[in-house]
Design a protein around this motif. Sequence first.
Motif, PDB file in Angstrom:
ATOM      1  N   SER A  82       0.843  -1.191   0.000  1.00 38.93           N
ATOM      2  CA  SER A  82       0.000   0.000   0.000  1.00 38.93           C
ATOM      3  C   SER A  82       0.881   1.245   0.000  1.00 38.93           C
ATOM      4  CB  SER A  82      -0.936   0.002   1.214  1.00 38.93           C
ATOM      5  OG  SER A  82      -0.194   0.047   2.404  1.00 38.93           O
ATOM      6  N   THR A  83       0.302   2.326  -0.484  1.00 39.67           N
ATOM      7  CA  THR A  83       1.003   3.609  -0.523  1.00 39.67           C
ATOM      8  C   THR A  83       0.172   4.624   0.237  1.00 39.67           C
ATOM      9  OG1 THR A  83       1.849   3.063  -2.700  1.00 39.67           O
ATOM     10  CG2 THR A  83       2.018   5.347  -2.042  1.00 39.67           C
ATOM     11  N   GLU A  84       0.836   5.367   1.106  1.00 42.14           N
ATOM     12  CA  GLU A  84       0.167   6.385   1.905  1.00 42.14           C
ATOM     13  C   GLU A  84       1.022   7.639   1.874  1.00 42.14           C
ATOM     14  OE1 GLU A  84      -0.779   6.936   6.561  1.00 42.14           O
ATOM     15  OE2 GLU A  84      -1.336   4.999   5.688  1.00 42.14           O
ATOM     16  N   GLY A  85       0.630   8.590   1.069  1.00 41.81           N
ATOM     17  CA  GLY A  85       1.408   9.804   0.923  1.00 41.81           C
ATOM     18  C   GLY A  85       2.751   9.510   0.281  1.00 41.81           C
ATOM     19  N   GLU A  86       3.824   9.870   0.952  1.00 39.34           N
ATOM     20  CA  GLU A  86       5.170   9.639   0.440  1.00 39.34           C
ATOM     21  C   GLU A  86       5.732   8.285   0.850  1.00 39.34           C
ATOM     22  OE1 GLU A  86       7.632  12.817   1.813  1.00 39.34           O
ATOM     23  OE2 GLU A  86       6.868  14.219   0.332  1.00 39.34           O
ATOM     24  N   TYR A  87       4.984   7.504   1.604  1.00 44.07           N
ATOM     25  CA  TYR A  87       5.502   6.256   2.147  1.00 44.07           C
ATOM     26  C   TYR A  87       4.849   5.039   1.491  1.00 44.07           C
ATOM     27  CZ  TYR A  87       7.851   8.952   5.693  1.00 44.07           C
ATOM     28  OH  TYR A  87       8.676   9.834   6.337  1.00 44.07           O
ATOM     29  N   THR A  88       5.662   4.035   1.299  1.00 42.25           N
ATOM     30  CA  THR A  88       5.196   2.755   0.788  1.00 42.25           C
ATOM     31  C   THR A  88       5.262   1.752   1.929  1.00 42.25           C
ATOM     32  OG1 THR A  88       6.087   3.272  -1.388  1.00 42.25           O
ATOM     33  CG2 THR A  88       5.604   0.974  -0.936  1.00 42.25           C
ATOM     34  N   ALA A 112       6.966  -3.336   6.925  1.00 40.24           N
ATOM     35  CA  ALA A 112       8.055  -2.392   6.713  1.00 40.24           C
ATOM     36  C   ALA A 112       7.523  -1.220   5.904  1.00 40.24           C
ATOM     37  CB  ALA A 112       9.219  -3.054   5.983  1.00 40.24           C
ATOM     38  N   SER A 113       8.076  -0.067   6.152  1.00 41.92           N
ATOM     39  CA  SER A 113       7.702   1.147   5.432  1.00 41.92           C
ATOM     40  C   SER A 113       8.960   1.864   4.985  1.00 41.92           C
ATOM     41  CB  SER A 113       6.893   2.085   6.324  1.00 41.92           C
ATOM     42  OG  SER A 113       5.717   1.458   6.764  1.00 41.92           O
ATOM     43  N   ALA A 114       8.845   2.540   3.855  1.00 36.47           N
ATOM     44  CA  ALA A 114       9.977   3.318   3.355  1.00 36.47           C
ATOM     45  C   ALA A 114       9.438   4.532   2.616  1.00 36.47           C
ATOM     46  CB  ALA A 114      10.851   2.477   2.435  1.00 36.47           C
ATOM     47  N   ARG A 115      10.175   5.592   2.698  1.00 38.02           N
ATOM     48  CA  ARG A 115       9.803   6.808   1.992  1.00 38.02           C
ATOM     49  C   ARG A 115      10.130   6.634   0.510  1.00 38.02           C
ATOM     50  NH1 ARG A 115      11.788  12.959   2.987  1.00 38.02           N
ATOM     51  NH2 ARG A 115      10.121  13.892   1.775  1.00 38.02           N
ATOM     52  N   THR A 116       9.170   6.914  -0.346  1.00 39.28           N
ATOM     53  CA  THR A 116       9.329   6.723  -1.782  1.00 39.28           C
ATOM     54  C   THR A 116      10.163   7.855  -2.362  1.00 39.28           C
ATOM     55  OG1 THR A 116       7.147   5.710  -1.811  1.00 39.28           O
ATOM     56  CG2 THR A 116       8.083   6.339  -3.924  1.00 39.28           C
ATOM     57  N   GLU A 117      11.176   7.477  -3.124  1.00 43.84           N
ATOM     58  CA  GLU A 117      12.025   8.457  -3.796  1.00 43.84           C
ATOM     59  C   GLU A 117      11.349   8.904  -5.089  1.00 43.84           C
ATOM     60  OE1 GLU A 117      15.739   6.571  -4.438  1.00 43.84           O
ATOM     61  OE2 GLU A 117      16.131   6.291  -2.315  1.00 43.84           O
ATOM     62  N   HIS A 118      11.438  10.189  -5.376  1.00 44.75           N
ATOM     63  CA  HIS A 118      10.856  10.736  -6.601  1.00 44.75           C
ATOM     64  C   HIS A 118      11.992  11.157  -7.510  1.00 44.75           C
ATOM     65  CE1 HIS A 118       6.845  10.554  -4.953  1.00 44.75           C
ATOM     66  NE2 HIS A 118       7.316  11.100  -3.835  1.00 44.75           N
ATOM     67  N   LEU A 119      12.517  10.214  -8.250  1.00 43.51           N
ATOM     68  CA  LEU A 119      13.658  10.491  -9.121  1.00 43.51           C
ATOM     69  C   LEU A 119      13.256  11.256 -10.366  1.00 43.51           C
ATOM     70  CD1 LEU A 119      15.475   7.061  -8.831  1.00 43.51           C
ATOM     71  CD2 LEU A 119      15.944   9.169  -7.595  1.00 43.51           C
ATOM     72  N   ALA A 120      11.997  11.218 -10.763  1.00 47.06           N
ATOM     73  CA  ALA A 120      11.548  11.956 -11.945  1.00 47.06           C
ATOM     74  C   ALA A 120      11.689  13.459 -11.705  1.00 47.06           C
ATOM     75  CB  ALA A 120      10.110  11.605 -12.290  1.00 47.06           C
ATOM     76  N   ASP A 121      11.477  13.924 -10.469  1.00 48.78           N
ATOM     77  CA  ASP A 121      11.620  15.341 -10.138  1.00 48.78           C
ATOM     78  C   ASP A 121      13.075  15.788 -10.285  1.00 48.78           C
ATOM     79  OD1 ASP A 121       8.948  15.307  -9.587  1.00 48.78           O
ATOM     80  OD2 ASP A 121       9.224  15.135  -7.408  1.00 48.78           O
ATOM     81  N   LEU A 122      14.026  14.937 -10.022  1.00 50.06           N
ATOM     82  CA  LEU A 122      15.442  15.290 -10.143  1.00 50.06           C
ATOM     83  C   LEU A 122      15.877  15.400 -11.600  1.00 50.06           C
ATOM     84  CD1 LEU A 122      16.977  13.056  -7.343  1.00 50.06           C
ATOM     85  CD2 LEU A 122      16.514  15.495  -7.246  1.00 50.06           C
ATOM     86  N   ASP A 123      15.283  14.572 -12.469  1.00 44.84           N
ATOM     87  CA  ASP A 123      15.631  14.624 -13.891  1.00 44.84           C
ATOM     88  C   ASP A 123      15.163  15.909 -14.542  1.00 44.84           C
ATOM     89  OD1 ASP A 123      16.816  12.159 -13.708  1.00 44.84           O
ATOM     90  OD2 ASP A 123      15.011  11.069 -14.353  1.00 44.84           O
TER      91      ASP A 123
END
Length: 126
Positions: A82-88, A112-123
């Motif tokens: 599941s995804t909740e905001g910035e976290y998976t 387990a939870s982890a903050r999702t990286e937004h690599l498209a914003d960096l490109d």
Amino acid sequence: MSTTARSSTQRGSVTAEFALGLPAVVLVLLLVLGLAMHGAARVALEDGARAGARELARGESSATAQQSIRSAAGDDVTVTISTEGEYTHVALTQPVQILGLVQVGTDIAAEASARTEHLADLDAAP
């Protein structure tokens, strides 16, 4: 009482005590082995949840994450992503087995939870 009379009345007592004590020792050893296997399964389940959350946080597909989860935790794992905001969030459940043979009517779980990286914003940045 002579030593011959005493030894004839005690003859076989060591064998009888051994026959009575051996099943108890075997039962204790099986119990310890079962607890160790349960602990190892729990650690593997936690590792699988962390591996899946890490894969999803890096932007990998859910198929790649599930492959990583199953390689760490085994094939009999139920996966919920599941995804909740910035976290998976990754939740895993697995049936409890005694000595890997008998399945009990309960499950062990790991999350387990982890903050999702937004690599498209960096490109897009100059």
